[in-house]
Design an enzyme around this catalytic site. Structure first.
Site, short mmCIF file in Angstrom:
data_model
loop_
_atom_site.label_atom_id
_atom_site.label_comp_id
_atom_site.label_asym_id
_atom_site.label_seq_id
_atom_site.Cartn_x
_atom_site.Cartn_y
_atom_site.Cartn_z
CG ASP A 35 -2.44 0.65 1.16
OD1 ASP A 35 -2.36 1.18 -0.07
OD2 ASP A 35 -3.01 1.42 1.92
CG ASN A 37 2.33 1.79 -5.40
OD1 ASN A 37 2.86 1.63 -4.39
ND2 ASN A 37 1.92 0.15 -6.21
N GLY A 38 -0.23 5.33 -4.68
CA GLY A 38 -0.60 6.51 -4.65
C GLY A 38 0.19 7.72 -3.81
NE ARG A 39 -2.00 6.34 1.35
CZ ARG A 39 -1.13 5.24 2.47
NH1 ARG A 39 -1.28 5.90 3.81
NH2 ARG A 39 -1.74 3.77 2.44
CG HIS A 52 -0.01 1.95 -9.25
ND1 HIS A 52 -0.33 2.13 -7.99
CD2 HIS A 52 -1.32 3.02 -9.57
CE1 HIS A 52 -1.48 2.29 -7.05
NE2 HIS A 52 -2.15 2.43 -9.23
CB SER A 80 -8.65 -5.50 -3.94
OG SER A 80 -9.20 -4.58 -3.68
CB THR A 81 -12.87 -8.16 -5.71
OG1 THR A 81 -12.13 -9.81 -4.90
CG2 THR A 81 -14.08 -8.58 -5.90
CG LEU A 146 9.45 -16.96 -4.38
CD1 LEU A 146 9.45 -17.03 -2.87
CD2 LEU A 146 10.22 -15.30 -4.23
NE ARG A 205 -2.72 -1.58 5.23
CZ ARG A 205 -4.35 -1.75 4.24
NH1 ARG A 205 -4.68 -2.67 4.30
NH2 ARG A 205 -4.34 -1.48 3.54
NE ARG A 211 -8.04 0.67 5.57
CZ ARG A 211 -7.98 1.83 5.12
NH1 ARG A 211 -8.74 2.73 6.30
NH2 ARG A 211 -7.00 2.35 4.35
CB SER A 213 -7.71 -3.93 2.79
OG SER A 213 -6.94 -3.39 3.25
C1 FPP Z 1 -2.02 0.50 -3.41
O1 FPP Z 1 -1.74 2.08 -3.59
C2 FPP Z 1 -0.96 -0.52 -4.66
C3 FPP Z 1 -2.41 -0.86 -5.30
C4 FPP Z 1 -3.38 -1.34 -5.63
C5 FPP Z 1 -1.89 -1.93 -6.40
C6 FPP Z 1 -0.31 -2.46 -6.11
C7 FPP Z 1 1.02 -2.91 -7.78
C8 FPP Z 1 1.97 -3.27 -7.84
C9 FPP Z 1 2.88 -2.56 -7.24
C10 FPP Z 1 1.69 -2.83 -8.83
C11 FPP Z 1 2.02 -4.89 -9.24
C12 FPP Z 1 2.99 -5.21 -10.59
C13 FPP Z 1 3.36 -6.70 -10.32
C14 FPP Z 1 3.68 -6.77 -11.34
C15 FPP Z 1 2.73 -7.86 -8.83
P1 FPP Z 1 -2.59 2.58 -3.35
O2 FPP Z 1 -3.12 2.44 -4.81
O3 FPP Z 1 -3.84 2.11 -2.54
O4 FPP Z 1 -1.45 3.77 -2.81
P2 FPP Z 1 -2.88 4.95 -1.65
O5 FPP Z 1 -2.81 3.87 -0.20
O6 FPP Z 1 -1.17 6.03 -1.10
O7 FPP Z 1 -3.75 5.17 -2.18
#
Ligand code: FPP
Length: 265
Positions: A35, A37-39, A52, A80-81, A146, A205, A211, A213
């Site tokens: 979790d 990536n967005g932030r 991402h 996720s779904t 693995l 996490r 949480r 999730s």
């Molecule tokens: C949550 O961060 C992340 C995701 C919903 C996507 C995670 C996916 C990847 C890292 C790419 C995976 C790639 C492969 C090849 C397996 P968020 O967007 O919810 O971040 P936030 O909580 O800061 O908004």
């Protein structure tokens, strides 16, 4: 942001930390809620999709270190779904990214003896990433190291509902006596049943939220939980090793007492 296939160096710090791991008590199954990536992107004035993209580099790094530590199965919550409800542009970008990243990494996965698997609703994935994923499943099917298990279009409740449907179908067909349905019968019908270890020993996490999730709801009953404030793109090999070291310092009692655990070992 680069997604180049750079070889990753094992730094001195990483080597030093690896020596602190007790090889006899490495968690067989580590699951991660990736979790933040967005932030991470927002903090840099970037589009969420850039987070991402950077997150994929972390996937590569953590897969490599998980393999080095002797973890048998690494399950990553990639989509996720509920993520289908995100803005369509973000869903499209993520699906595209997952497909190309998997295809690009396939040769290295084979070289490193890593087998790709997935849990989740494969048929709901768009055709293009589905095709690329299938290519990687096939190419790595004989790898014995693995297991990199991606949770894609997955949720714990989705999986439990499927398992209930399978139990009901077997009961309706006269293959299963409803009175005999027990934990083992249910667990064997979850999508995690054929992994090298079904229940994660350690659940990590990133991103700081406390949480679950809708992730592996059945399987995490006795998982040790390690939450870090770090965002997934910043999560390092050192962070992963330290999580294992913390895991090894915990006493897992599975509902028993310390004395009982001590008596058993
Ligand atoms: C949550 O961060 C992340 C995701 C919903 C996507 C995670 C996916 C990847 C890292 C790419 C995976 C790639 C492969 C090849 C397996 P968020 O967007 O919810 O971040 P936030 O909580 O800061 O908004």
């Amino acid at each position: 942001m680069s997604t180049e296939n750079q070889p990753l160096r094992t730094t001195e710090t990483v080597k030093h930390l690896l020596d602190k791991i007790d090889p006899d008590r490495v968690p067989a199954h580590v699951a991660i809620i990736m979790d933040g990536n967005g932030r991470w992107a927002k903090a840099r004035g970037l589009d969420r999709s850039e987070g991402h993209v950077e997150g994929v580099n972390t996937v590569r790094r953590i897969t490599e270190i998980a393999s080095e530590t002797g973890v048998k199965c690494l399950t990553l919550y990639a989509f996720s779904t509920e993520n289908w409800n995100r803005p369509q542009a973000e869903v499209d970008a993520l699906m595209h990214l997952i497909g190309i990243a998997i295809e690009r990494e396939t040769a290295d996965l084979v070289k490193n003896n890593v087998r790709l698997r997935m849990i989740g609703d494969f048929d709901r994935m768009p055709a293009d990433p589905r095709r690329r994923l299938q290519g990687c499943f096939d190419a790595t099917s004989r790898c014995t190291g693995l297991v990199l298990n991606l949770a894609l279009s997955y949720s714990g409740r989705w999986d439990l509902a499927n398992a209930a449907r399978l139990l009901a179908a077997d009961a309706a067909a006269g293959k299963l006596d409803p009175a005999e349905i027990d934990e083992k019968a249910l667990a064997s019908r979850l999508s995690t049943a054929s992994l090298p270890a079904q229940d994660p020993d350690l659940l990590i996490r990133t991103g700081g939220d406390m949480r679950v999730s809708n992730f592996l709801l059945w399987e995490i009953a006795y998982s040790e939980i390690d939450v870090t404030d770090k965002f997934w793109p910043d999560y390092s090999k050192e962070d992963f090793i330290n999580a294992i070291i913390r895991f090894q310092s915990r006493e897992r009692r599975f509902g028993m007492t310390s004395e009982q655990i001590a008596g058993e070992s």
